[in-house]
Write a protein that holds these residues in place. Sequence first.
Motif, PDB file in Angstrom:
ATOM      1  N   ASP A 452       0.837  -1.161   0.182  1.00  0.00           N
ATOM      2  CA  ASP A 452      -0.068  -0.066  -0.073  1.00  0.00           C
ATOM      3  C   ASP A 452       0.828   1.201  -0.091  1.00  0.00           C
ATOM      4  OD1 ASP A 452      -3.016   0.919   0.710  1.00  0.00           O
ATOM      5  OD2 ASP A 452      -1.767   2.203   1.678  1.00  0.00           O
ATOM      6  N   PRO A 453       0.387   2.305  -0.567  1.00  0.00           N
ATOM      7  CA  PRO A 453       1.306   3.484  -0.871  1.00  0.00           C
ATOM      8  C   PRO A 453       1.778   4.160   0.604  1.00  0.00           C
ATOM      9  CG  PRO A 453      -0.392   3.769  -2.372  1.00  0.00           C
ATOM     10  CD  PRO A 453      -0.592   2.387  -1.415  1.00  0.00           C
ATOM     11  N   VAL A 454       0.662   4.116   1.732  1.00  0.00           N
ATOM     12  CA  VAL A 454       1.139   4.349   2.731  1.00  0.00           C
ATOM     13  C   VAL A 454       2.358   3.631   3.429  1.00  0.00           C
ATOM     14  CG1 VAL A 454       0.397   4.685   5.207  1.00  0.00           C
ATOM     15  CG2 VAL A 454      -0.959   5.563   3.407  1.00  0.00           C
ATOM     16  N   LEU A 455       2.378   2.205   3.213  1.00  0.00           N
ATOM     17  CA  LEU A 455       3.541   1.498   3.850  1.00  0.00           C
ATOM     18  C   LEU A 455       4.840   1.726   3.036  1.00  0.00           C
ATOM     19  CD1 LEU A 455       1.706  -1.958   4.573  1.00  0.00           C
ATOM     20  CD2 LEU A 455       1.824   0.285   5.907  1.00  0.00           C
ATOM     21  N   VAL A 456       4.644   2.091   1.836  1.00  0.00           N
ATOM     22  CA  VAL A 456       5.749   2.228   0.960  1.00  0.00           C
ATOM     23  C   VAL A 456       6.273   3.544   1.551  1.00  0.00           C
ATOM     24  CG1 VAL A 456       6.654   3.069  -1.406  1.00  0.00           C
ATOM     25  CG2 VAL A 456       5.001   1.276  -1.237  1.00  0.00           C
ATOM     26  N   ALA A 457       5.657   4.593   1.768  1.00  0.00           N
ATOM     27  CA  ALA A 457       6.104   5.863   2.627  1.00  0.00           C
ATOM     28  C   ALA A 457       6.600   5.493   3.775  1.00  0.00           C
ATOM     29  CB  ALA A 457       5.060   6.800   2.477  1.00  0.00           C
ATOM     30  N   ALA A 458       6.234   4.385   4.560  1.00  0.00           N
ATOM     31  CA  ALA A 458       6.785   4.237   6.137  1.00  0.00           C
ATOM     32  C   ALA A 458       8.096   3.545   5.841  1.00  0.00           C
ATOM     33  CB  ALA A 458       5.702   3.270   6.590  1.00  0.00           C
ATOM     34  N   ARG A 459       8.143   2.726   4.819  1.00  0.00           N
ATOM     35  CA  ARG A 459       9.608   2.058   4.450  1.00  0.00           C
ATOM     36  C   ARG A 459      10.492   3.010   4.103  1.00  0.00           C
ATOM     37  NH1 ARG A 459       8.794  -2.816  -0.039  1.00  0.00           N
ATOM     38  NH2 ARG A 459      11.119  -2.941   0.449  1.00  0.00           N
ATOM     39  N   LYS A 460      10.158   3.669   3.331  1.00  0.00           N
ATOM     40  CA  LYS A 460      11.007   5.084   2.915  1.00  0.00           C
ATOM     41  C   LYS A 460      11.557   5.726   4.133  1.00  0.00           C
ATOM     42  CE  LYS A 460      12.183   8.473  -0.390  1.00  0.00           C
ATOM     43  NZ  LYS A 460      11.809   9.258  -1.656  1.00  0.00           N
ATOM     44  N   ALA A 461      10.591   6.125   4.991  1.00  0.00           N
ATOM     45  CA  ALA A 461      10.789   7.042   6.317  1.00  0.00           C
ATOM     46  C   ALA A 461      11.642   6.080   7.009  1.00  0.00           C
ATOM     47  CB  ALA A 461       9.570   7.254   6.813  1.00  0.00           C
ATOM     48  N   SER A 462      11.379   5.107   7.264  1.00  0.00           N
ATOM     49  CA  SER A 462      12.154   3.939   8.317  1.00  0.00           C
ATOM     50  C   SER A 462      13.564   3.986   7.904  1.00  0.00           C
ATOM     51  CB  SER A 462      11.587   2.719   8.158  1.00  0.00           C
ATOM     52  OG  SER A 462      12.227   1.770   9.263  1.00  0.00           O
ATOM     53  N   ARG A 463      13.964   3.956   6.608  1.00  0.00           N
ATOM     54  CA  ARG A 463      15.153   3.901   6.099  1.00  0.00           C
ATOM     55  C   ARG A 463      16.129   5.411   6.237  1.00  0.00           C
ATOM     56  NH1 ARG A 463      13.166   1.019   1.475  1.00  0.00           N
ATOM     57  NH2 ARG A 463      12.688   3.053   0.284  1.00  0.00           N
TER      58      ARG A 463
END
Length: 469
Positions: A452-463
Motif C-alpha cells: 500500500d502507498p502508505v506502507l511504501v512511504a513508511a518503508r522509505k521513512a524508516s530507512r
Amino acid sequence: MSVSESEPDGARARERLVVIGGDAAGMSAASQARRLKGPDELEIVAFERGHFTSYSACGIPYWVSGAVPERDALIARTPEEHRARGIGLRLRTEVTEIDVARQRVRARDTGSGAESWTSYDKLVIATGARPLRPELPGMDAPGVHGVQTLDDGQALLDTLSRTRGRRAVVVGAGYIGVEMAEAMLRRGYEVTVVHRGEEPMTTLDPDMGRLVREAMEGMGVTMVNGAEVTKVLTGDDGRVRAVGTEDAEFPADVVVLGIGARPETTLARAAGLPLGAHGGLLTDRSMRVRGHENIWAGGDCVEVLDLVLGQERYIPLGTHANKQGQIIGANLAGGYATFPGVVGTAVSKVCDLEIARTGLREKDARRAGLQYVTATIESTSRAGYYPNASPMTVKMLAERRTGRLLGVQIVGREGAGKRVDIAAVALTAGLTVDRMTTLDLGYAPPFSPVWDPVLVAARKASRAVEQQR
C-alpha cells in the motif's frame, strides 16, 4: 428596553440545562442528555440564532455545487424533531450575555428584539466558529458571501440565481476555499482563487500544496499565489465588480470568502471564562470548562489536545463536535465519558482530486523543536496493471531518532484521500514508521498495490531514520 425574567426565583422544581448553539455539539449534547434523563428530571432549553439545527456545514459546498440537490438533505434533525423529543428549542434567538455568578443567560429574539433572562443549573456553550471577514473597503457589498451556515449557503444560491455574469473570485485557498472553487466550477463559472500563501492548502507543506495548485490549474482555475486582497470594488449599482490586490484587479460577479474561521468565544470572553492561546475555550477531558463545575463547552469554540504534540490546538471539525456533544450530554446527565484528543485528520476534494492530512506539517515539527526526517513517494491507488489505477503522492514525517510517526499528507485521485485513516490510527497508537511497515492491511489488485502507498512511504521513512542513527 426592559429585560424580562423567564421565571421567578424558586419557581423550578427540576434541573434546567441551557444550551447555546443549535448545531452539532450543542444539539448532540442536548439529545444525549435527553436520552439519559427524562423531562420530569431535566428541562432542556436550547438557543439558536439561525433558522436551522443539526445540519452538516461540511456539506454546504456540495449543496451549492448541485451535487447535493436539496438543502434539507443536510439536516440531520429538524427543530420539530428536537421539540418532539422534549427539547425546548428557541430559533432566531441569540444569547447576548452569560451571567456566571447568577447562573443565567440573556437572549434576544432577533425578530421582535425582545430580551429575557433564562436561568440554568447546567450550561453548554456550543457557539461554533466565526468566519473571517476582513474589514476592507467593499467587503460588505452585495455579491460578497461567507459560507459558514445554511443561511449563508441559501444567501449565496439566491445571489447566483440573480447573477448574469459568470466570473467568481474565491478569496482563500483552505478547505472551504478549494471546495467552493469546485462548486463554482460545477456551476459553470470562470473561477479565480486569490490567496496569501505560497501555495494553496496551508494545512499541507508547500511541496504538497504545489500538487494541489497544479491540479486546480489543470481544471481551469486561475490560481493567484502570495496575493493579499486589499479591497472589493463595486459598480454603479453598488454590487461587487472586482477584487483588488496591491498589484491587480480580478473581475468578479460573485465573491466567496474562504479565509478561515476563529472560535466564536465573544460571550465566553465577556463572562470571564478561560480561553487558550488560539482564542478557544479551555476544557478538561470531560469537556467541562476549566474552573466551572456546571459549564461545559464543545465544537468549534473549544481548543483540543493534540495527541502528537501534547499541546492544546484549535482544530475545528464536525467530527470532533459531534463526539464532544455526546460526551457532554453523558457527563451532565450523571454519566462519565472523556474526549482524549485528536491527531488533526482532515480530508477534502476538488473535483476528482483528493487531499488528506493528519498529524504535523514540517513547520509544526520545527516550531515544537522536533528533529525529523521526511519521505515522499509516488504510487497508485490500485495495482498498476489494474484498470483505472490513479496516481497519488504520499509524504510522511517521522521523528529523527525514535522513528515515531509525526504526520502524513496525501494528494491523489480516487482512492487516495481515505488512506489517511491508516496514518491517523498509527498516530493515535504512537507507532513508529518501522512498526507501520508490518501492518496487515487488506490487499487485492482492485484496491491497492501489493505494498500500500502508505506502507511504501513508511518503508522509505524508516530507512531515513536508520541513516540518521
